[in-house]
Write a protein that holds these residues in place. Structure first.
Motif, PDB file in Angstrom:
ATOM      1  N   UNK A  51     -15.881 -33.474   6.661  1.00  0.00           N
ATOM      2  CA  UNK A  51     -14.828 -33.360   5.641  1.00  0.00           C
ATOM      3  C   UNK A  51     -14.776 -34.622   4.776  1.00  0.00           C
ATOM      4  N   UNK A 212      -1.270 -42.993   3.796  1.00  0.00           N
ATOM      5  CA  UNK A 212      -0.904 -41.907   4.725  1.00  0.00           C
ATOM      6  C   UNK A 212      -0.222 -42.470   5.965  1.00  0.00           C
ATOM      7  N   UNK A 214       0.699 -40.116   8.636  1.00  0.00           N
ATOM      8  CA  UNK A 214       0.490 -39.212   9.776  1.00  0.00           C
ATOM      9  C   UNK A 214      -0.641 -39.737  10.658  1.00  0.00           C
ATOM     10  N   UNK A 216      -2.745 -38.440  12.664  1.00  0.00           N
ATOM     11  CA  UNK A 216      -4.032 -37.728  12.674  1.00  0.00           C
ATOM     12  C   UNK A 216      -4.854 -38.046  11.417  1.00  0.00           C
ATOM     13  N   UNK A 217      -4.169 -38.111  10.298  1.00  0.00           N
ATOM     14  CA  UNK A 217      -4.866 -38.411   9.041  1.00  0.00           C
ATOM     15  C   UNK A 217      -5.348 -39.860   9.060  1.00  0.00           C
TER      16      UNK A 217
ATOM     17  N   UNK B  14       0.524 -28.066   8.460  1.00  0.00           N
ATOM     18  CA  UNK B  14       1.804 -28.414   9.094  1.00  0.00           C
ATOM     19  C   UNK B  14       2.691 -29.068   8.064  1.00  0.00           C
ATOM     20  N   UNK B  15       3.984 -28.907   8.175  1.00  0.00           N
ATOM     21  CA  UNK B  15       4.871 -29.479   7.161  1.00  0.00           C
ATOM     22  C   UNK B  15       4.693 -30.991   7.053  1.00  0.00           C
ATOM     23  N   UNK B  17       2.117 -32.607   6.038  1.00  0.00           N
ATOM     24  CA  UNK B  17       0.728 -33.060   6.068  1.00  0.00           C
ATOM     25  C   UNK B  17      -0.039 -32.577   4.852  1.00  0.00           C
ATOM     26  N   UNK B  18      -1.198 -33.157   4.585  1.00  0.00           N
ATOM     27  CA  UNK B  18      -2.004 -32.676   3.466  1.00  0.00           C
ATOM     28  C   UNK B  18      -2.529 -31.268   3.746  1.00  0.00           C
ATOM     29  N   UNK B  21      -5.399 -30.721   6.287  1.00  0.00           N
ATOM     30  CA  UNK B  21      -5.289 -31.235   7.658  1.00  0.00           C
ATOM     31  C   UNK B  21      -5.746 -30.214   8.722  1.00  0.00           C
TER      32      UNK B  21
END
Lengths: 486, 68
Positions: A51, A212, A214, A216-217, B14-15, B17-18, B21
């Motif tokens: 990705x 970012x 999050x 995970x990101x 998911x809310x 998030x990009x 994701x």
């Protein structure tokens, strides 16, 4: 000659060329990174690297377009601002540049297809990866072509290229292309651009890590950034050593450029700053930052990870390298590099601790440093050499083949075409040999025949189309048989 | 786009998030027959053209290194 307002012709070319370097040099690094990331993702069946590769390839598509259009702009600018120079280079390397143009077409299409078909070929993933992997050899070839010309401008070889210009080579100048600094320039620029592109990817990841929140990101960009950073560092590692040998070639073949670089003369110093020195300082700082980064993150399990013990070896190697450079050049050089290397190491340590082990700031700073290095390196290379126009004494006597006579560009009837001015008749055996033999081949080839065969060889040449009167043939054969210089 | 050309299915983000994701979850390999034929053919043709061009250019460079 057209003059450019305010900036002047020289700086317009300088700025366009530097912009081109900044943008286009990312290409080969991006292409190589994308292929490596895709292979790793495929082998691990892990989407994140794939990705990231896709997102980078999208940036690459945009950048490639900008870089290519900018290259055409450079050609336009050179044609108008330095017409004599450009027509000379273009005639001398016509077929070389046509191949370059063809490579542009191949690259643009392959790149577009690779991005466009990304999500349509999940059933043929290997084919898709292979398509992308073609970009690296294509870029390498494109480098190969343009470095022949770039090297020629720095080290024309053979008596400052008078040989090539006098004999009026049309389209392909072997001796000019494979000039003394060609190989070193090719190796140095390829490694530098792979490093620059990969560090650029890491810097993009670094910026996105700031944006970012999050987890995970963040992990996605952290992993991708680390992979790109490792790839960049592996390419970057050998650069100072290749650079040393490059300088060694310049010492023998472009002594003025060498003196300008080493002693800070000519355009190398602009605005009171020695830009080549600055580049070395940035390189030493980058080395310090990278070595510290890899030492600190050696425990992380990930592809292309550099083991901790290797980072010590690399540090030791570079200490010895700069020590040797200190002995060859000046001790000031050694102390400056050591100071900036250590400074980079301390900065890297601080940034890693500040971000709790995240490499975001290191990626960003090294990305910027890499950008600076490429810019300064490009500037130093061009600014160090004597101006091409000045150094070629026969520059004003460019050979103009008949098919490029001006009447071909005018709307006139055939009977109105003026007669071509008669070329001055060659005098003396040396001039006869130079003027006649080079109609088909270089003088270099004349040296391959042995003295006793000259009667036969000249007759053979006449069969191939050499036009000589009996008198002229006798003069030439007698001169060549006697083994006299020509 | 016809039925065969469907892209790999995407999960809902998911809310917060990009949008991409959820794509991180899967490496969406699929059967070779599921790829649109026109895409596979186009890429094969282009790979052929690119390799032939590479060979041609390399030949030119080799010949150019030998001859003037």
């Amino acid at each position: 000659m057209i003059e450019f307002p305010v900036l002047g012709a020289k700086w317009v070319i300088g700025f366009i060329a530097l912009f081109h370097t900044a943008v286009a040099s990312l290409g080969i690094g991006f292409a190589f990174f994308v292929t490596v990331a895709q292979i790793i993702a495929y082998r691990r069946r892990e989407r994140s690297y794939d990705l990231l590769a896709k997102r980078i390839q999208l940036i690459h598509v945009c950048i490639y377009n900008i870089g290519t259009i900018n290259a055409i702009g450079l050609v336009f600018a050179l044609s108008g601002l330095f017409p004599q120079f450009w027509s000379q280079i273009f005639v001398q390397f016509y077929w070389t540049l046509i191949v370059e143009e063809f490579l542009f077409f191949l690259l643009a299409t392959t790149l577009t297809f690779h991005y466009f078909f990304w999500d349509r070929l999940w059933g043929h993933k290997k084919l898709h990866i292979f398509l992308g992997s073609l970009l690296t050899p294509l870029f390498f070839l494109q480098f190969y072509i343009i470095n022949g010309l770039g090297g020629f401008m720095l080290t024309p070889g053979f008596g400052e290229a008078e040989h090539s210009i006098q004999i009026g080579i049309i389209g392909w100048d072997k001796l000019g292309f494979y000039n003394p600094s060609f190989l070193m320039l090719q190796v140095h620029r390829t490694l530098a651009n792979v490093a620059y592109g990969s560090f650029g990817v890491a810097a993009v990841c670094g910026i996105l890590l700031y944006l970012h929140s999050r987890p995970r990101i963040r992990q996605f960009y952290e992993d991708g950034g680390r992979l790109a950073f490792s790839l960049g560092f592996i390419a970057f590692l050998s650069l100072p050593v290749v650079g040393y040998f490059y300088a060694h070639v310049l010492k023998g073949h472009a002594n003025e450029a060498y003196i300008n670089l080493m002693w800070g003369k000519g355009d190398i110093v602009a605005g009171g700053v020695d830009w080549w020195w600055l580049k070395h300082i940035v390189v030493a700082g980058t080395l310090g930052m990278c070595i510290t980064y890899f030492r600190k993150t050696s425990g992380v399990q990930q592809p292309l990870q550099i083991p901790g013990i290797m980072t010590y070896s690399i540090a030791l190697l570079y200490l010895l390298f700069y020590l040797a450079m200190g002995m060859v050049m000046t001790w000031t050089f050694f102390w400056f590099m050591l100071a900036f290397g250590l400074g980079g190491a301390v900065l890297s340590l601080h940034l890693l601790n500040y971000h709790k082990g995240s490499g975001r700031a290191v990626y960003l700073v090294v990305g910027l440093a890499s950008f600076l290095t490429v810019m300064l390196g490009g500037y130093a290379r061009e600014a160090s050499r004597p101006r091409f126009v000045d150094r070629i004494s026969h520059y004003d006597n460019i050979f103009v083949p008949e098919e490029r006579q001006p009447y071909l560009m005018l709307d006139i009837k055939p009977e109105d075409i003026p007669k071509t001015a008669a070329l001055p008749k060659p005098e003396g055996p040396e001039e006869l040999i130079r003027k006649r033999c080079i109609g088909c081949h270089t003088l270099d080839r004349v040296r391959t025949y042995s003295k006793e065969n000259w009667d036969t060889v000249v007759r053979q040449m006449a069969v191939y189309g050499l036009k000589l009167s009996d008198e002229e043939r006798e003069i030439i054969v007698a001169h060549l048989k006697a083994g006299k210089p020509y | 786009m016809n039925e065969k050309e469907k892209e790999p299915e995407e999960k809902a983000a998911e809310p917060g998030g990009p949008s991409w994701e959820p794509e991180l979850d899967v490496y969406p390999l699929r059967g070779a027959t599921e790829d649109p034929r026109w895409a596979v053919r186009t890429v094969w043709i282009w790979v052929g053209v690119a390799i032939a061009s590479l060979v041609f250019i390399l030949t030119l460079l080799v010949l150019g290194a030998i001859y003037d």
